[in-house]
Motif scaffolding. Structure first.
Motif, mmCIF file in Angstrom:
data_model
loop_
_atom_site.group_PDB
_atom_site.id
_atom_site.type_symbol
_atom_site.label_atom_id
_atom_site.label_comp_id
_atom_site.label_asym_id
_atom_site.label_seq_id
_atom_site.Cartn_x
_atom_site.Cartn_y
_atom_site.Cartn_z
ATOM 1 N N VAL A 1 0.837 -1.198 0.000
ATOM 2 C CA VAL A 1 0.000 0.000 0.000
ATOM 3 C C VAL A 1 0.872 1.247 0.000
ATOM 4 C CG1 VAL A 1 -1.811 1.252 1.241
ATOM 5 C CG2 VAL A 1 -1.814 -1.255 1.223
ATOM 6 N N GLU A 2 1.985 1.194 0.701
ATOM 7 C CA GLU A 2 2.870 2.353 0.822
ATOM 8 C C GLU A 2 3.491 2.737 -0.518
ATOM 9 O OE1 GLU A 2 4.556 5.447 2.946
ATOM 10 O OE2 GLU A 2 3.045 3.967 3.572
ATOM 11 N N VAL A 3 3.782 1.757 -1.352
ATOM 12 C CA VAL A 3 4.380 2.069 -2.650
ATOM 13 C C VAL A 3 3.416 2.873 -3.520
ATOM 14 C CG1 VAL A 3 3.591 -0.048 -3.786
ATOM 15 C CG2 VAL A 3 5.674 1.076 -4.578
ATOM 16 N N GLY A 4 2.113 2.716 -3.291
ATOM 17 C CA GLY A 4 1.137 3.517 -4.017
ATOM 18 C C GLY A 4 0.956 4.910 -3.452
ATOM 19 N N LYS A 5 1.489 5.166 -2.257
ATOM 20 C CA LYS A 5 1.426 6.496 -1.666
ATOM 21 C C LYS A 5 2.660 7.328 -2.019
ATOM 22 C CE LYS A 5 -1.327 4.976 2.318
ATOM 23 N NZ LYS A 5 -1.381 4.866 3.802
ATOM 24 N N VAL A 6 3.798 6.667 -2.131
ATOM 25 C CA VAL A 6 5.027 7.381 -2.472
ATOM 26 C C VAL A 6 4.974 7.860 -3.915
ATOM 27 C CG1 VAL A 6 7.526 7.158 -2.685
ATOM 28 C CG2 VAL A 6 6.344 6.118 -0.757
ATOM 29 N N ILE A 7 4.529 6.996 -4.812
ATOM 30 C CA ILE A 7 4.321 7.342 -6.218
ATOM 31 C C ILE A 7 2.954 6.792 -6.622
ATOM 32 C CG2 ILE A 7 6.778 7.369 -6.836
ATOM 33 C CD1 ILE A 7 6.420 4.556 -7.982
ATOM 34 N N PRO A 8 2.314 7.330 -7.664
ATOM 35 C CA PRO A 8 1.010 6.771 -8.121
ATOM 36 C C PRO A 8 1.207 5.442 -8.835
ATOM 37 C CG PRO A 8 1.671 8.596 -9.536
ATOM 38 C CD PRO A 8 2.669 8.566 -8.395
ATOM 39 N N PHE A 9 1.660 4.462 -8.077
ATOM 40 C CA PHE A 9 2.083 3.204 -8.690
ATOM 41 C C PHE A 9 0.913 2.468 -9.331
ATOM 42 C CE2 PHE A 9 3.004 -1.372 -8.455
ATOM 43 C CZ PHE A 9 4.172 -1.408 -9.191
ATOM 44 N N ALA B 1 15.911 7.661 4.684
ATOM 45 C CA ALA B 1 14.872 6.644 4.536
ATOM 46 C C ALA B 1 15.203 5.756 3.355
ATOM 47 C CB ALA B 1 13.502 7.297 4.342
ATOM 48 N N ALA B 2 15.313 4.461 3.586
ATOM 49 C CA ALA B 2 15.613 3.514 2.516
ATOM 50 C C ALA B 2 14.348 3.219 1.725
ATOM 51 C CB ALA B 2 16.181 2.229 3.102
ATOM 52 N N MET B 3 14.506 3.008 0.402
ATOM 53 C CA MET B 3 13.373 2.764 -0.485
ATOM 54 C C MET B 3 13.404 1.365 -1.082
ATOM 55 S SD MET B 3 11.736 5.634 -0.414
ATOM 56 C CE MET B 3 10.649 5.472 -1.807
ATOM 57 N N ASP B 4 14.385 0.549 -0.701
ATOM 58 C CA ASP B 4 14.540 -0.751 -1.341
ATOM 59 C C ASP B 4 13.351 -1.663 -1.073
ATOM 60 O OD1 ASP B 4 16.915 0.031 -2.399
ATOM 61 O OD2 ASP B 4 18.161 -0.892 -0.843
ATOM 62 N N HIS B 5 12.754 -1.568 0.115
ATOM 63 C CA HIS B 5 11.619 -2.439 0.414
ATOM 64 C C HIS B 5 10.410 -2.090 -0.461
ATOM 65 C CE1 HIS B 5 10.942 1.169 2.670
ATOM 66 N NE2 HIS B 5 9.750 0.774 3.075
ATOM 67 N N LEU B 6 10.212 -0.799 -0.743
ATOM 68 C CA LEU B 6 9.123 -0.403 -1.633
ATOM 69 C C LEU B 6 9.451 -0.762 -3.078
ATOM 70 C CD1 LEU B 6 8.156 3.093 -0.173
ATOM 71 C CD2 LEU B 6 7.233 0.831 0.376
ATOM 72 N N LEU B 7 10.707 -0.666 -3.446
ATOM 73 C CA LEU B 7 11.119 -1.073 -4.788
ATOM 74 C C LEU B 7 10.883 -2.566 -4.985
ATOM 75 C CD1 LEU B 7 12.418 0.025 -7.392
ATOM 76 C CD2 LEU B 7 14.626 -0.676 -6.459
ATOM 77 N N MET B 8 11.169 -3.358 -3.961
ATOM 78 C CA MET B 8 10.901 -4.793 -4.022
ATOM 79 C C MET B 8 9.403 -5.062 -4.142
ATOM 80 S SD MET B 8 13.597 -6.907 -3.731
ATOM 81 C CE MET B 8 15.302 -6.956 -3.151
ATOM 82 N N ALA B 9 8.595 -4.332 -3.375
ATOM 83 C CA ALA B 9 7.144 -4.534 -3.422
ATOM 84 C C ALA B 9 6.585 -4.182 -4.798
ATOM 85 C CB ALA B 9 6.470 -3.692 -2.342
ATOM 86 N N GLY B 10 7.025 -3.052 -5.363
ATOM 87 C CA GLY B 10 6.567 -2.674 -6.690
ATOM 88 C C GLY B 10 7.016 -3.654 -7.767
ATOM 89 N N SER B 11 8.244 -4.125 -7.664
ATOM 90 C CA SER B 11 8.745 -5.102 -8.636
ATOM 91 C C SER B 11 7.964 -6.407 -8.557
ATOM 92 C CB SER B 11 10.235 -5.358 -8.399
ATOM 93 O OG SER B 11 10.982 -4.171 -8.525
ATOM 94 N N LEU B 12 7.617 -6.816 -7.334
ATOM 95 C CA LEU B 12 6.858 -8.056 -7.175
ATOM 96 C C LEU B 12 5.466 -7.923 -7.783
ATOM 97 C CD1 LEU B 12 6.909 -10.898 -5.955
ATOM 98 C CD2 LEU B 12 6.002 -9.928 -3.847
ATOM 99 N N ILE B 13 4.826 -6.782 -7.574
ATOM 100 C CA ILE B 13 3.513 -6.557 -8.181
ATOM 101 C C ILE B 13 3.632 -6.556 -9.707
ATOM 102 C CG2 ILE B 13 1.621 -4.917 -8.417
ATOM 103 C CD1 ILE B 13 2.221 -4.004 -5.563
#
Length: 300
Positions: free
Chosen positions: A73-81, A261-273
């Motif tokens: 959910v957070e990856v959609g708040k940081v950028i309009p993913f 603030a590290a962004m790798d966890h959100l990058l992983m979540a977006g890549s998985l989606i």
């Protein structure tokens, strides 16, 4: 009869064949390679469920102690993913549909119609497969943006698929249509079936394995395409998954990194989606994919 019984009896009483070391080695090697290629996907799943500080732990954690499902959910708040997901889906559906329609029509023409220069044109078509896309990149960009005014639209990404569908797709359809007996076409003509009706009612239902095979390939091409959206789409609202993840890594990632603030966890979540639809479609239609590839080589 006695001689036959003597020959049959040893075959019936034969001992089970022992498993050779070669077979055991082949199975072990297959399992090792499968685990090796499956590891990046597992690592992406684990990384998408970790906290930012857990990604920096040494030795690395092989599982998330406290799974963070809110990362998706957070990856959609940081950028309009999820807006990017919708944009990618629209481009993929319309582009894949155009490629299947146009490639099947061109392949039907090469396989079922006799005209002068057919073989030569088909050879020229196959020769275009060895032409790198980088060679035509600049002329294509100038034609679409400067002459047609299609800059910052999805038209340069979708419209070309409606004009042929690519040499490889045409080749698969042509090979499959050529493998269908000509007697079927003759019987359809006797019953009053015209060329277009023969294509729609008879050939298309028979070619479903090829259609599904190419649908998977077209889907993966458009879904994972980075070069096209990166060149033609400039507005952030029109970006796709690939360009969105690139922005998350470069622009937003750099800003957040300076804030600590590290962004790798959100990058992983977006890549998985982003990779999940391709994985599901491939495994759901795997048998049709393999069958379609095999059937295209039955007859040249």
């Amino acid at each position: 009869m006695a001689a036959i019984a003597q020959k049959v009896t040893p075959a019936i009483g034969r001992k089970p064949r022992r498993i050779s070391w070669f077979n055991i080695s082949a199975v072990v090697l297959t399992l090792v390679l499968a685990a090796l290629f499956f590891f990046p996907l597992c690592w992406a799943i684990v990384g998408a469920l970790k906290k930012p500080n857990e990604l920096q732990v040494i030795p690395p954690l092989l599982y998330p102690p406290d799974p963070q499902w809110q990362n998706f959910v957070e990856v959609g708040k940081v950028i309009p993913f999820y807006r990017y997901v919708w944009n990618t889906l629209v481009i993929t559906v319309f582009g894949s549909l155009g490629g299947l329609i146009s490639a099947s029509l061109v392949g039907y023409g090469f396989a079922c119609f006799r005209f002068r220069g057919r073989t030569f044109l088909f050879i020229v078509l196959l020769a275009t497969m060895v032409l790198p896309g980088e060679v035509t990149l600049i002329p294509t960009y100038i034609r679409f943006v400067n002459y047609l005014g299609w800059g910052n639209t999805i038209l340069p990404l979708v419209v070309p698929s409606y004009f042929g569908g690519g040499a490889f797709s045409i080749f698969l359809f042509r090979q499959f249509f050529a493998s269908i007996p000509k007697d079927l076409n003759d019987a359809a003509k006797i019953d009053g079936c015209g060329p277009l009706r023969y294509y729609l009612i008879i050939l298309i239902p028979l070619s479903m394995p090829v259609i599904i095979t190419l649908a998977i390939l077209w889907f993966q091409f458009y879904w994972n395409d980075l070069m096209g959206p990166l060149i033609y789409l400039t507005d952030q609202d029109k970006s796709t998954i690939t360009t969105g993840l690139l922005a998350l890594r470069s622009t937003l990632g750099g800003t957040f990194a300076r804030r600590g603030a590290a962004m790798d966890h959100l990058l992983m979540a977006g890549s998985l989606i982003g990779m999940l639809p391709s994985i599901l479609i491939f495994f759901a239609l795997q048998r049709y994919f393999i069958r379609g590839v095999i059937m295209t080589g039955i007859k040249g």
